[in-house]
Design a protein around this motif. Structure first.
Motif, mmCIF file in Angstrom:
data_model
loop_
_atom_site.group_PDB
_atom_site.id
_atom_site.type_symbol
_atom_site.label_atom_id
_atom_site.label_comp_id
_atom_site.label_asym_id
_atom_site.label_seq_id
_atom_site.Cartn_x
_atom_site.Cartn_y
_atom_site.Cartn_z
ATOM 1 N N LYS A 139 0.860 -1.195 0.000
ATOM 2 C CA LYS A 139 0.000 0.000 0.000
ATOM 3 C C LYS A 139 0.891 1.239 0.000
ATOM 4 C CE LYS A 139 -4.494 -1.141 1.601
ATOM 5 N NZ LYS A 139 -5.425 -1.261 2.669
ATOM 6 N N GLY A 140 0.657 2.107 -0.953
ATOM 7 C CA GLY A 140 1.485 3.303 -1.102
ATOM 8 C C GLY A 140 2.807 3.028 -1.800
ATOM 9 N N LYS A 141 3.051 1.755 -2.126
ATOM 10 C CA LYS A 141 4.289 1.341 -2.796
ATOM 11 C C LYS A 141 3.939 0.439 -3.986
ATOM 12 C CE LYS A 141 6.042 0.925 1.873
ATOM 13 N NZ LYS A 141 6.481 -0.016 2.903
ATOM 14 N N GLU A 142 2.753 0.637 -4.545
ATOM 15 C CA GLU A 142 2.230 -0.238 -5.588
ATOM 16 C C GLU A 142 3.170 -0.358 -6.778
ATOM 17 O OE1 GLU A 142 0.454 2.112 -4.009
ATOM 18 O OE2 GLU A 142 -1.279 1.074 -3.169
ATOM 19 N N HIS A 143 3.974 0.683 -7.018
ATOM 20 C CA HIS A 143 4.905 0.658 -8.144
ATOM 21 C C HIS A 143 5.950 -0.446 -8.000
ATOM 22 C CE1 HIS A 143 6.480 3.321 -5.034
ATOM 23 N NE2 HIS A 143 7.691 3.037 -5.469
ATOM 24 N N PHE A 144 6.104 -1.012 -6.789
ATOM 25 C CA PHE A 144 7.058 -2.099 -6.570
ATOM 26 C C PHE A 144 6.429 -3.488 -6.733
ATOM 27 C CE2 PHE A 144 9.855 0.835 -3.944
ATOM 28 C CZ PHE A 144 10.916 0.792 -4.834
ATOM 29 N N LEU A 145 5.130 -3.584 -6.904
ATOM 30 C CA LEU A 145 4.481 -4.899 -7.018
ATOM 31 C C LEU A 145 4.977 -5.704 -8.217
ATOM 32 C CD1 LEU A 145 0.777 -4.520 -5.886
ATOM 33 C CD2 LEU A 145 2.394 -6.270 -5.150
ATOM 34 N N ALA A 146 5.168 -5.062 -9.346
ATOM 35 C CA ALA A 146 5.660 -5.776 -10.534
ATOM 36 C C ALA A 146 7.076 -6.298 -10.279
ATOM 37 C CB ALA A 146 5.636 -4.872 -11.762
ATOM 38 N N LEU A 200 17.124 -2.226 -3.777
ATOM 39 C CA LEU A 200 16.637 -1.987 -5.132
ATOM 40 C C LEU A 200 15.759 -0.750 -5.113
ATOM 41 C CD1 LEU A 200 15.469 -5.623 -6.027
ATOM 42 C CD2 LEU A 200 17.665 -4.587 -6.550
ATOM 43 N N THR A 201 16.019 0.172 -6.021
ATOM 44 C CA THR A 201 15.180 1.375 -6.079
ATOM 45 C C THR A 201 14.245 1.363 -7.281
ATOM 46 O OG1 THR A 201 16.942 2.577 -7.222
ATOM 47 C CG2 THR A 201 16.839 2.803 -4.819
ATOM 48 N N GLY A 202 14.326 0.317 -8.077
ATOM 49 C CA GLY A 202 13.428 0.199 -9.214
ATOM 50 C C GLY A 202 13.799 -0.982 -10.078
ATOM 51 N N PRO A 203 13.026 -1.223 -11.128
ATOM 52 C CA PRO A 203 13.244 -2.390 -11.978
ATOM 53 C C PRO A 203 14.614 -2.392 -12.665
ATOM 54 C CG PRO A 203 11.268 -1.175 -12.662
ATOM 55 C CD PRO A 203 11.875 -0.449 -11.512
ATOM 56 N N ASP A 204 15.209 -1.218 -12.839
ATOM 57 C CA ASP A 204 16.520 -1.162 -13.491
ATOM 58 C C ASP A 204 17.621 -1.767 -12.621
ATOM 59 O OD1 ASP A 204 15.782 1.135 -11.957
ATOM 60 O OD2 ASP A 204 17.593 2.159 -12.630
ATOM 61 N N HIS A 205 17.383 -1.930 -11.327
ATOM 62 C CA HIS A 205 18.355 -2.570 -10.436
ATOM 63 C C HIS A 205 18.170 -4.082 -10.365
ATOM 64 C CE1 HIS A 205 18.773 1.564 -8.564
ATOM 65 N NE2 HIS A 205 19.952 1.264 -9.078
ATOM 66 N N TRP A 206 17.090 -4.598 -10.955
ATOM 67 C CA TRP A 206 16.832 -6.039 -10.992
ATOM 68 C C TRP A 206 17.640 -6.599 -12.152
ATOM 69 C CZ3 TRP A 206 15.890 -10.166 -8.634
ATOM 70 C CH2 TRP A 206 15.262 -11.271 -9.201
ATOM 71 N N ASN A 207 18.780 -7.210 -11.843
ATOM 72 C CA ASN A 207 19.710 -7.626 -12.884
ATOM 73 C C ASN A 207 20.344 -8.976 -12.546
ATOM 74 O OD1 ASN A 207 21.806 -7.125 -10.990
ATOM 75 N ND2 ASN A 207 21.900 -4.978 -11.604
ATOM 76 N N ASP A 208 21.274 -9.403 -13.384
ATOM 77 C CA ASP A 208 21.908 -10.715 -13.214
ATOM 78 C C ASP A 208 22.697 -10.815 -11.913
ATOM 79 O OD1 ASP A 208 20.800 -11.671 -15.540
ATOM 80 O OD2 ASP A 208 22.563 -11.250 -16.768
ATOM 81 N N GLU A 209 23.264 -9.716 -11.431
ATOM 82 C CA GLU A 209 24.010 -9.769 -10.178
ATOM 83 C C GLU A 209 23.064 -10.107 -9.010
ATOM 84 O OE1 GLU A 209 27.064 -7.182 -7.347
ATOM 85 O OE2 GLU A 209 26.102 -6.175 -9.048
ATOM 86 N N VAL A 210 21.910 -9.456 -8.974
ATOM 87 C CA VAL A 210 20.917 -9.737 -7.923
ATOM 88 C C VAL A 210 20.460 -11.187 -8.030
ATOM 89 C CG1 VAL A 210 18.665 -9.116 -6.966
ATOM 90 C CG2 VAL A 210 20.137 -7.328 -7.928
ATOM 91 N N LYS A 211 20.154 -11.619 -9.232
ATOM 92 C CA LYS A 211 19.689 -12.994 -9.450
ATOM 93 C C LYS A 211 20.748 -13.998 -9.005
ATOM 94 C CE LYS A 211 16.834 -11.492 -13.290
ATOM 95 N NZ LYS A 211 16.621 -11.487 -14.743
ATOM 96 N N GLY A 212 22.014 -13.699 -9.262
ATOM 97 C CA GLY A 212 23.102 -14.583 -8.861
ATOM 98 C C GLY A 212 23.215 -14.719 -7.346
ATOM 99 N N TRP A 213 23.047 -13.597 -6.616
ATOM 100 C CA TRP A 213 23.098 -13.651 -5.146
ATOM 101 C C TRP A 213 21.909 -14.424 -4.593
ATOM 102 C CZ3 TRP A 213 27.546 -13.256 -3.239
ATOM 103 C CH2 TRP A 213 28.467 -12.310 -3.657
ATOM 104 N N LEU A 214 20.745 -14.236 -5.186
ATOM 105 C CA LEU A 214 19.569 -15.010 -4.756
ATOM 106 C C LEU A 214 19.797 -16.509 -4.945
ATOM 107 C CD1 LEU A 214 16.609 -12.846 -6.069
ATOM 108 C CD2 LEU A 214 16.813 -13.735 -3.754
#
Length: 184
Positions: A80-87, A162-176
């Motif tokens: 709530k109030g952060k709906e832009h992060f749901l995707a 992460l401050t937005g979808p542009d920070h969702w990248n292969d480095e993040v995926k690798g750490w996960l």
């Protein structure tokens, strides 16, 4: 209810002589309404460990996935109030699901716990401008976007902001993926 929570509830009775329901009533009589207040009360007045205090707090407030009637509602409330992060949340969840079929997503009031045999990640809509991914990577030195986590009381060893979808990248995926593999 998951097996770990059920075991904790059984051990609560063995360790304290009181059932979960009795502890919930004790907390309710104190008229404590916030998670942190309940933790402080149970740890300070009754000598509880964080894990047992956390369990009772969540069950009292009905703020965990095992107590909530609708898990989707817990997630929707987080954003709530952060709906832009749901995707972005959905993209992270889909990536994690691709790691294997032994993953459990357990929404809480403020975050989603991600477990295999043990918790390996937390997805947290921290502020209106920042999401956090908490990771359990004990012994890993911080590098790149990976930082030491000092906020989750030991629930995670590291975090990624992460401050937005542009920070969702292969480095993040690798750490996960590394955290997932370490939880098996």
């Amino acid at each position: 209810m998951d097996d770990a929570a059920q075991t904790m509830i059984e051990n609560l009775q063995k360790n304290t002589g009181k059932s979960l329901e009795e502890w919930i009533e004790i907390v309710k009589k104190q008229k404590l309404e916030k998670h942190g207040e309940i933790l402080k009360f149970l740890k300070g007045e009754h000598g509880f460990t964080h894990g047992f205090a956390n369990l009772i707090a969540h069950k009292t407030l009905k703020s965990d996935s095992g107590s909530a009637d609708d898990l989707d509602t817990l997630v929707q409330e987080q954003y709530k109030g952060k709906e832009h992060f749901l995707a972005l949340y959905e993209s992270i969840k889909k990536e994690i699901e691709s790691f294997g079929n032994d993953i459990e997503f357990a929404p809480k009031k403020a975050y989603v716990s991600v477990r295999r045999k043990k918790q390996f990640a937390m997805i947290i809509p921290a502020t209106k401008s920042r999401m956090e991914i908490g990771l359990n990577l004990k012994g890993q030195e911080p590098e790149g976007i990976l930082e030491i986590d000092s906020k989750t009381n030991g629930m995670c060893s590291h975090k990624i902001n992460l401050t937005g979808p542009d920070h969702w990248n292969d480095e993040v995926k690798g750490w996960l993926l590394k955290a997932y593999e370490g939880a098996g």
